[in-house]
Motif scaffolding. Structure first.
Motif, PDB file in Angstrom:
ATOM      1  N   CYS A 142      15.852  -4.267   2.432  1.00  0.00           N
ATOM      2  CA  CYS A 142      14.805  -3.354   2.454  1.00  0.00           C
ATOM      3  C   CYS A 142      13.470  -3.901   2.395  1.00  0.00           C
ATOM      4  O   CYS A 142      13.249  -5.007   2.496  1.00  0.00           O
ATOM      5  CB  CYS A 142      15.175  -2.345   1.261  1.00  0.00           C
ATOM      6  SG  CYS A 142      14.337  -3.260  -0.309  1.00  0.00           S
ATOM      7  N   LYS A 143      12.553  -2.793   3.002  1.00  0.00           N
ATOM      8  CA  LYS A 143      11.159  -3.315   3.140  1.00  0.00           C
ATOM      9  C   LYS A 143      10.602  -3.247   1.979  1.00  0.00           C
ATOM     10  O   LYS A 143      10.776  -2.458   1.015  1.00  0.00           O
ATOM     11  CB  LYS A 143      10.533  -2.263   4.176  1.00  0.00           C
ATOM     12  CG  LYS A 143      11.157  -2.329   5.629  1.00  0.00           C
ATOM     13  CD  LYS A 143      10.366  -1.542   6.366  1.00  0.00           C
ATOM     14  CE  LYS A 143      10.780  -1.489   8.107  1.00  0.00           C
ATOM     15  NZ  LYS A 143      10.149  -0.613   8.894  1.00  0.00           N
ATOM     16  N   SER A 144       9.649  -4.198   1.579  1.00  0.00           N
ATOM     17  CA  SER A 144       8.607  -4.065   0.639  1.00  0.00           C
ATOM     18  C   SER A 144       8.231  -2.767   0.304  1.00  0.00           C
ATOM     19  O   SER A 144       7.692  -1.986   1.526  1.00  0.00           O
ATOM     20  CB  SER A 144       7.328  -5.208   0.792  1.00  0.00           C
ATOM     21  OG  SER A 144       8.215  -6.432   0.930  1.00  0.00           O
TER      22      SER A 144
ATOM     23  N   THR B 271       9.608  -0.320  -0.931  1.00  0.00           N
ATOM     24  CA  THR B 271      10.650   0.937  -0.973  1.00  0.00           C
ATOM     25  C   THR B 271      11.617   0.662  -2.010  1.00  0.00           C
ATOM     26  O   THR B 271      11.605  -0.335  -2.605  1.00  0.00           O
ATOM     27  CB  THR B 271      11.673   1.015   0.399  1.00  0.00           C
ATOM     28  OG1 THR B 271      12.152  -0.461   0.496  1.00  0.00           O
ATOM     29  CG2 THR B 271      10.637   0.944   1.549  1.00  0.00           C
TER      30      THR B 271
ATOM     31  N   HIS C 179       9.750  -5.897  -4.054  1.00  0.00           N
ATOM     32  CA  HIS C 179       8.976  -6.790  -3.415  1.00  0.00           C
ATOM     33  C   HIS C 179       9.867  -8.140  -3.131  1.00  0.00           C
ATOM     34  O   HIS C 179      11.016  -8.245  -3.749  1.00  0.00           O
ATOM     35  CB  HIS C 179       7.948  -7.269  -4.268  1.00  0.00           C
ATOM     36  CG  HIS C 179       6.978  -6.349  -4.567  1.00  0.00           C
ATOM     37  ND1 HIS C 179       6.003  -5.977  -3.539  1.00  0.00           N
ATOM     38  CD2 HIS C 179       6.546  -5.409  -5.688  1.00  0.00           C
ATOM     39  CE1 HIS C 179       4.997  -5.084  -3.849  1.00  0.00           C
ATOM     40  NE2 HIS C 179       5.461  -4.713  -5.403  1.00  0.00           N
TER      41      HIS C 179
ATOM     42  N   VAL D 151      14.543  -8.448   0.363  1.00  0.00           N
ATOM     43  CA  VAL D 151      13.518  -7.494   0.286  1.00  0.00           C
ATOM     44  C   VAL D 151      12.330  -8.277   1.301  1.00  0.00           C
ATOM     45  O   VAL D 151      12.121  -9.414   1.332  1.00  0.00           O
ATOM     46  CB  VAL D 151      12.582  -7.454  -0.894  1.00  0.00           C
ATOM     47  CG1 VAL D 151      11.485  -6.317  -0.710  1.00  0.00           C
ATOM     48  CG2 VAL D 151      13.504  -6.820  -1.852  1.00  0.00           C
ATOM     49  N   VAL D 152      12.244  -7.641   2.616  1.00  0.00           N
ATOM     50  CA  VAL D 152      11.283  -8.242   3.680  1.00  0.00           C
ATOM     51  C   VAL D 152       9.929  -7.745   3.771  1.00  0.00           C
ATOM     52  O   VAL D 152       9.750  -6.649   3.150  1.00  0.00           O
ATOM     53  CB  VAL D 152      12.013  -8.309   5.095  1.00  0.00           C
ATOM     54  CG1 VAL D 152      13.489  -9.098   4.755  1.00  0.00           C
ATOM     55  CG2 VAL D 152      12.470  -6.782   5.355  1.00  0.00           C
TER      56      VAL D 152
END
Lengths: 115, 112
Positions: A13-15, A17, A85, A114-115
């Motif tokens: 997931c994106k940072s 979210t 994060h 987490v990217v």
């Protein structure tokens, strides 16, 4: 024997979210479930104890507002990592014990990146 | 909860018997001893549980002396697939509401 299943097995997931991990007891009712976190080559660290129908009990140092735990039924507990994060990237494992409590069984684990 | 101490790592060869000893000097009367196996990127898997003397199942034996201050997990004729981390845990058997506390575990490496 008793089976505990986690989903998803891995998630990216994106940072910023939020991501939800499910833990299900497949052939028994789990009054209590436990959530652990494990970093590579390290041991399991208990995060919280999830009790069906009541609030989870968090270990010292674990942010309850960041790691939301819901145990709404006797077969399902969910862990939601809010505003994720990169430092939240880890292997998350749940375990469950039935009413007899004789043996605690673990899920397959869920990798969060987490990217 | 009783604290456990295990060797950090062990090496063995295929076909050998492996014995992993765990110390738990402050084990309580109601505590059982449980061993779990963990492969990389998987949850721990229950191996064996005992209270005293000897317990044997299809994969391992557990030896517990009379004072119960230690226990030994015995894996007969290990294979490469037994390479894993083995955890010794001590806690009340009937208290399903109490989480298991993991120590450092023993990393077993089986060589061909």
């Amino acid at each position: 024997g008793a089976v505990v299943s986690q989903h998803p097995s891995w998630v990216i997931c994106k940072s910023g979210t939020s991501v939800k991990i499910e833990c299900r007891s497949l052939d028994f009712q789990a009054t209590t479930m436990f959530w652990y976190r494990q970093f590579p080559k390290k041991s399991l660290m208990l995060m919280a104890t999830s009790n069906e129908g009541s609030k989870a009990t968090y270990e010292q140092g674990v942010e309850k507002d960041k790691f939301l735990i819901n145990h709404a039924s006797l077969t399902l507990s969910t862990l939601t990592v809010t505003s994720a994060h990169p430092e939240d990237s880890s292997f998350y494992i749940c375990s469950a014990s039935g009413a007899s409590g004789n043996t605690i069984y673990f899920g397959e684990g869920s990798w969060l990146t987490v990217v | 909860l009783a604290k456990t101490t295990q060797p950090i790592s062990m090496d063995s060869y295929e076909g050998q018997e492996v014995n992993i000893t765990c110390s738990h000097n402050n084990i309580a009367t109601n505590d059982y001893i449980t061993w779990y196996q963990q492969f990389p990127s998987q949850g721990p898997r229950f191996i064996i549980q005992g209270y005293k003397t000897k317990v044997t199942n299809e994969v391992a034996s557990l030896f517990i002396p009379a004072d119960r201050k230690s226990s030994t997990l015995s894996l007969p004729r290990v294979s490469l697939s037994d390479t894993a981390v083995y955890y010794c845990l001590v806690g009340e058997r009937s208290t399903g509401r109490r989480a298991l506390t993991f120590g450092s575990g023993t990393r077993l490496q089986v060589q061909p």
